[in-house]
Motif scaffolding. Structure first.
Motif, mmCIF file in Angstrom:
data_model
loop_
_atom_site.group_PDB
_atom_site.id
_atom_site.type_symbol
_atom_site.label_atom_id
_atom_site.label_comp_id
_atom_site.label_asym_id
_atom_site.label_seq_id
_atom_site.Cartn_x
_atom_site.Cartn_y
_atom_site.Cartn_z
ATOM 1 N N UNK A 12 -9.824 25.631 51.097
ATOM 2 C CA UNK A 12 -11.199 25.857 50.661
ATOM 3 C C UNK A 12 -11.879 24.492 50.668
ATOM 4 N N UNK A 13 -12.987 24.381 51.389
ATOM 5 C CA UNK A 13 -13.662 23.089 51.527
ATOM 6 C C UNK A 13 -15.072 23.157 50.958
ATOM 7 N N UNK A 14 -15.578 22.007 50.543
ATOM 8 C CA UNK A 14 -16.937 21.941 50.019
ATOM 9 C C UNK A 14 -17.935 21.664 51.143
ATOM 10 N N UNK A 15 -19.151 21.358 50.790
ATOM 11 C CA UNK A 15 -20.200 21.153 51.796
ATOM 12 C C UNK A 15 -19.894 19.983 52.717
ATOM 13 N N UNK A 16 -19.140 19.014 52.221
ATOM 14 C CA UNK A 16 -18.782 17.841 53.033
ATOM 15 C C UNK A 16 -17.470 18.042 53.803
ATOM 16 N N UNK A 141 -16.568 33.102 53.755
ATOM 17 C CA UNK A 141 -15.395 33.470 54.546
ATOM 18 C C UNK A 141 -15.894 33.987 55.891
ATOM 19 N N UNK A 142 -14.966 34.295 56.795
ATOM 20 C CA UNK A 142 -15.368 34.781 58.107
ATOM 21 C C UNK A 142 -15.896 33.696 59.019
ATOM 22 N N UNK A 143 -15.679 32.427 58.652
ATOM 23 C CA UNK A 143 -16.142 31.290 59.466
ATOM 24 C C UNK A 143 -15.066 30.957 60.490
ATOM 25 N N UNK A 144 -15.438 30.906 61.772
ATOM 26 C CA UNK A 144 -14.414 30.683 62.795
ATOM 27 C C UNK A 144 -14.612 29.413 63.612
ATOM 28 N N UNK A 145 -15.679 28.662 63.375
ATOM 29 C CA UNK A 145 -15.870 27.392 64.085
ATOM 30 C C UNK A 145 -16.886 26.543 63.328
ATOM 31 N N UNK A 146 -16.891 25.217 63.594
ATOM 32 C CA UNK A 146 -17.708 24.307 62.786
ATOM 33 C C UNK A 146 -19.193 24.648 62.746
ATOM 34 N N UNK A 147 -19.764 25.119 63.856
ATOM 35 C CA UNK A 147 -21.190 25.433 63.863
ATOM 36 C C UNK A 147 -21.507 26.556 62.882
ATOM 37 N N UNK A 148 -20.607 27.534 62.767
ATOM 38 C CA UNK A 148 -20.813 28.636 61.827
ATOM 39 C C UNK A 148 -20.732 28.127 60.392
ATOM 40 N N UNK A 149 -19.865 27.162 60.148
ATOM 41 C CA UNK A 149 -19.795 26.548 58.823
ATOM 42 C C UNK A 149 -21.108 25.860 58.481
ATOM 43 N N UNK A 150 -21.608 25.066 59.422
ATOM 44 C CA UNK A 150 -22.870 24.357 59.178
ATOM 45 C C UNK A 150 -23.999 25.339 58.885
ATOM 46 N N UNK A 151 -24.014 26.459 59.616
ATOM 47 C CA UNK A 151 -25.052 27.465 59.393
ATOM 48 C C UNK A 151 -24.930 28.084 58.009
ATOM 49 N N UNK A 160 -16.626 26.786 52.053
ATOM 50 C CA UNK A 160 -16.030 27.835 52.884
ATOM 51 C C UNK A 160 -14.519 27.801 52.761
ATOM 52 N N UNK A 161 -13.908 28.939 53.027
ATOM 53 C CA UNK A 161 -12.454 29.051 53.086
ATOM 54 C C UNK A 161 -12.059 29.389 54.509
ATOM 55 N N UNK A 162 -11.055 28.700 55.031
ATOM 56 C CA UNK A 162 -10.597 29.021 56.381
ATOM 57 C C UNK A 162 -10.253 27.783 57.180
ATOM 58 N N UNK A 163 -9.759 28.030 58.388
ATOM 59 C CA UNK A 163 -9.320 26.960 59.292
ATOM 60 C C UNK A 163 -10.330 26.713 60.397
ATOM 61 N N UNK A 164 -11.603 26.965 60.142
ATOM 62 C CA UNK A 164 -12.638 26.846 61.179
ATOM 63 C C UNK A 164 -12.640 25.475 61.852
ATOM 64 N N UNK A 165 -12.266 24.435 61.102
ATOM 65 C CA UNK A 165 -12.349 23.074 61.644
ATOM 66 C C UNK A 165 -11.294 22.801 62.717
ATOM 67 N N UNK A 166 -10.294 23.672 62.844
ATOM 68 C CA UNK A 166 -9.310 23.482 63.919
ATOM 69 C C UNK A 166 -9.867 23.896 65.270
ATOM 70 N N UNK A 167 -11.036 24.547 65.280
ATOM 71 C CA UNK A 167 -11.607 25.075 66.522
ATOM 72 C C UNK A 167 -12.541 24.105 67.214
ATOM 73 N N UNK A 168 -12.646 22.863 66.749
ATOM 74 C CA UNK A 168 -13.542 21.899 67.375
ATOM 75 C C UNK A 168 -13.121 21.543 68.790
ATOM 76 N N UNK A 253 -6.489 8.430 61.631
ATOM 77 C CA UNK A 253 -7.480 7.562 62.279
ATOM 78 C C UNK A 253 -8.723 8.316 62.722
ATOM 79 N N UNK A 254 -8.744 9.631 62.578
ATOM 80 C CA UNK A 254 -9.876 10.417 63.043
ATOM 81 C C UNK A 254 -11.136 10.157 62.238
ATOM 82 N N UNK A 255 -12.288 10.241 62.886
ATOM 83 C CA UNK A 255 -13.583 10.005 62.246
ATOM 84 C C UNK A 255 -14.426 11.277 62.161
ATOM 85 N N UNK A 256 -13.900 12.389 62.628
ATOM 86 C CA UNK A 256 -14.606 13.666 62.559
ATOM 87 C C UNK A 256 -14.873 14.021 61.092
ATOM 88 N N UNK A 257 -15.995 14.700 60.785
ATOM 89 C CA UNK A 257 -16.248 15.105 59.394
ATOM 90 C C UNK A 257 -15.124 15.943 58.791
#
Length: 378
Positions: A12-16, A141-151, A160-168, A253-257
């Motif tokens: 479960x992640x926050x807005x950041x 919930x139901x978020x499947x990629x980073x753009x959907x999270x941002x929306x 949000x809860x989920x692994x959406x950030x693995x889809x980048x 070392x990653x700089x992705x959000x």
């Protein structure tokens, strides 16, 4: 799936996009089996963040009152299940005992029994507008990629809860200079180069030495003395152990959000593989199991295709084969680590039995790995 109880999880992640909790699904035939599985975790329970404990395959009933919930545990209750008087009564009893509640599968108009309060409310962001008033912090919930999270965040969700950030996407064709420098140091260690040569390479990036010493001196490493320098680390650890901890520099070392969430997932995978593989492989391969899991998200962390990343590295074939999805000795353990992140426990059950492991061993190893990842400062 048989009558074994398996745990799967998602963050479960926050807005950041920082991890604020773990959502743990307990796949059990009934509440009594779920309670027994939860109680068996003992000291391996992760305490750094709240854990939303939800049941899959059964509904809460009075048996849950037997569970002595660890610190930070919260009971996740599906909103539709509250229409069942037995479930509603059990949840009310648990709430009165002080167990914090999380409401999932919420939809506008759902009736909530009087007297129930929820810390968080989870709703499918694809179908549920944020304009509804909810009795808690609204989590998508139901978020499947980073753009959907941002929306969803833009629409007003609090996380949000989920692994959406693995889809980048991985867009770079080669490693960034900072990442390439870490790889050069790793390759020197793999070749057992002279400590001064390795130290000179690390001095080209002071942050590398600082982060390495911070990891080595972290609680997760468990040393009895504090390591003061790279040369000291070579003496205390030896090249094999040092290689494991240098690998963390690349993972972090990653700089992705989403990098912190990816890092935690990668390190938890590595630790899980190391723990479960201990009885299958000689001691000298345990660190390689850790590295395999930890490197399994390098393409996302570094923004480059996995095959391009591995071209630059001197890794044993067993590690490379697993990371490239080829058959190999480590591959089943990496598949199992990934299956712990599925919504369903079907694949996890199949892989566990194929390896001759017990559900309890996998559950404890998974939460122990999560606890270990939480000890490291990213």
């Amino acid at each position: 799936m048989d009558q074994d109880v398996f745990f799967t999880r998602e963050p479960v992640v926050n807005k950041q996009r920082a991890i604020t909790a773990t959502r743990l699904r307990v796949h059990a035939p009934d509440c009594a089996a779920a309670v027994a599985a939860l109680e068996s975790i003992g000291d391996d329970w992760p305490l750094a963040r709240p854990v939303f404990v939800g049941l899959a395959g059964c509904r809460p009933d009075a048996t849950l009152a037997d569970w002595i919930a660890p610190e930070g545990a919260m009971l996740e209750v599906a909103a539709p299940s509250l229409s069942d008087p037995v479930t509603a009564a059990a949840v009310s009893q648990l709430a009165q005992s002080g167990l914090p509640l999380v409401l999932s599968d919420y939809k506008a108009g759902t009736e909530i029994p009087a007297g129930l309060a929820f810390r968080f409310v989870m709703a499918d962001a694809r179908v549920q507008p944020v304009t509804i008033r909810v009795p808690g912090i609204l989590i998508a919930t139901g978020i499947d990629e980073p753009a959907a999270f941002d929306a969803a965040i833009k629409a007003g969700y609090g996380g949000a809860a989920g692994w959406f950030f693995k889809a980048g996407q991985t867009t770079a064709k080669k490693l960034a200079p900072a990442h390439a420098q870490i790889v050069r140091v790793l390759n020197l260690v793999r070749r057992n180069a002279d400590p001064k040569q390795i130290e000179d390479a690390m001095k080209q990036d002071v942050a590398l030495s600082f982060k390495l010493l911070r990891y080595i001196n972290s609680a997760g490493f468990g040393l009895m003395c504090q390591v003061q320098s790279f040369r000291h680390a070579v003496v205390i650890l030896g090249y094999e152990k040092l290689n494991k901890w240098l690998s963390l520099l690349l993972v972090t070392a990653g700089k992705d959000p989403s990098a912190p969430a990816l890092m935690q997932a990668a390190i938890a995978r590595g630790r899980l593989m190391e723990v479960l593989g201990a009885e299958f492989f000689p001691r000298e391969e345990h660190d390689n199991l850790f590295i395999t899991g930890a490197f399994s998200l390098l393409d996302r962390l570094l923004g480059a295709p996995m095959d391009k990343v591995l071209e630059e590295m001197s890794l044993p074939d067993r590690i490379s084969d697993a990371l490239l999805g080829q058959d190999g000795a480590y591959t089943p353990f990496l598949k199992l680590a990934r299956a712990c992140e599925d919504a369903s426990a079907d694949a996890l059950s199949e892989l566990t039995h194929a390896l001759g492991l017990s559900a309890d061993a996998v559950n404890r190893a998974q939460l122990s790995a999560l606890k270990f990842a939480d000890t490291l400062e990213f």
